[in-house]
Motif scaffolding. Structure first.
Motif: not given
Ligand SMILES: N[C@@H](CCC(=O)N[C@@H](CS)C(=O)NCC(=O)O)C(=O)O
Length: 202
Positions: A70, A85-88, A90-91
């Motif tokens: 990061w 899509d940052f949330d995806r 990270q998931a």
């Protein structure tokens, strides 16, 4: 003085840190450690004793592989690994680092986990491989047609999983996953980060 990266060539966490550092074109001094004889300075700045550890010029310490990725990409992200899509991202990475990594360790060292047969551990890991195959049927990389942070953080672990029984993996139906892994493992970037370094004993 350059930033120092305490690293271990074959460690997938250290691999992903090196991938991001090199992609961001950040010059570092790589110190290839011996796991059984860790350098004193590394343990002084990061007593938890795992690699990778990045020591910046001002003395700041970054001691988690994802934080190193990061930080590097925030300096410079020429290949747009952070675009998406940052949330995806990270998931997926979280799934890799928990359930998949646990299954990988058990599949790789079944003698240490005699509770279940090795094939069972492989099946546990395959839950994640199936998830990746579904995504790779939609685009060339996990979240888009070019690589993102998720691909780079995950493939060193899938590479290890595939290598436990490469005959099984090559014969498997993970068609897209095999192409994806092959592309990443044979990339110039991966070749660069896997160059052998002399051991640093400190
Ligand atoms: N959460 C850490 C995990 C790093 C890790 O577990 N690295 C292993 C090598 S792959 C390590 O240094 N283990 C210490 C040892 O084996 O003594 C990260 O993401 O950087």
């Amino acid at each position: 003085m350059l930033p120092i990266l305490y690293s271990y060539r074959r460690c997938p966490y250290a691999m992903r840190a090196r991938l991001a550092i090199y992609a961001a074109d950040i010059a570092v001094e790589i110190r290839e450690i011996v796991l059984s004889d860790k350098p004193t300075h590394m343990l002084q700045v990061s007593p938890k004793g795992t690699v990778p550890v990045l020591v910046l010029q001002m003395g700041q310490i970054i001691e988690q592989s994802l934080d190193i990725m990061w930080w590097s990409l925030q300096q410079n992200d020429p290949q747009d690994w952070l675009v998406g899509d940052f949330d995806r991202m990270q998931a997926l990475i979280a799934e890799n680092d928990t359930h998949f990594k646990q299954a990988l360790d058990r599949y790789k060292y079944p003698e240490r986990y005699p509770q279940m047969a090795q094939a069972k551990y492989r099946q546990q890991g395959e839950v994640f491989l199936q998830q990746l195959e579904v995504l790779l049927n939609k685009h060339d990389y996990l979240l888009k047609n070019t690589a993102s942070l998720a691909d780079m953080a995950i493939f060193p672990f899938v590479r290890q999983f595939a290598a436990v029984d490469s005959i099984w993996f090559q014969a498997s139906n993970y068609t897209k996953l095999k192409i994806w892994l092959n592309n990443l493992v044979n990339s110039a970037l991966f070749e660069t980060v896997m160059k052998k370094q002399p051991a640093y004993l400190g």
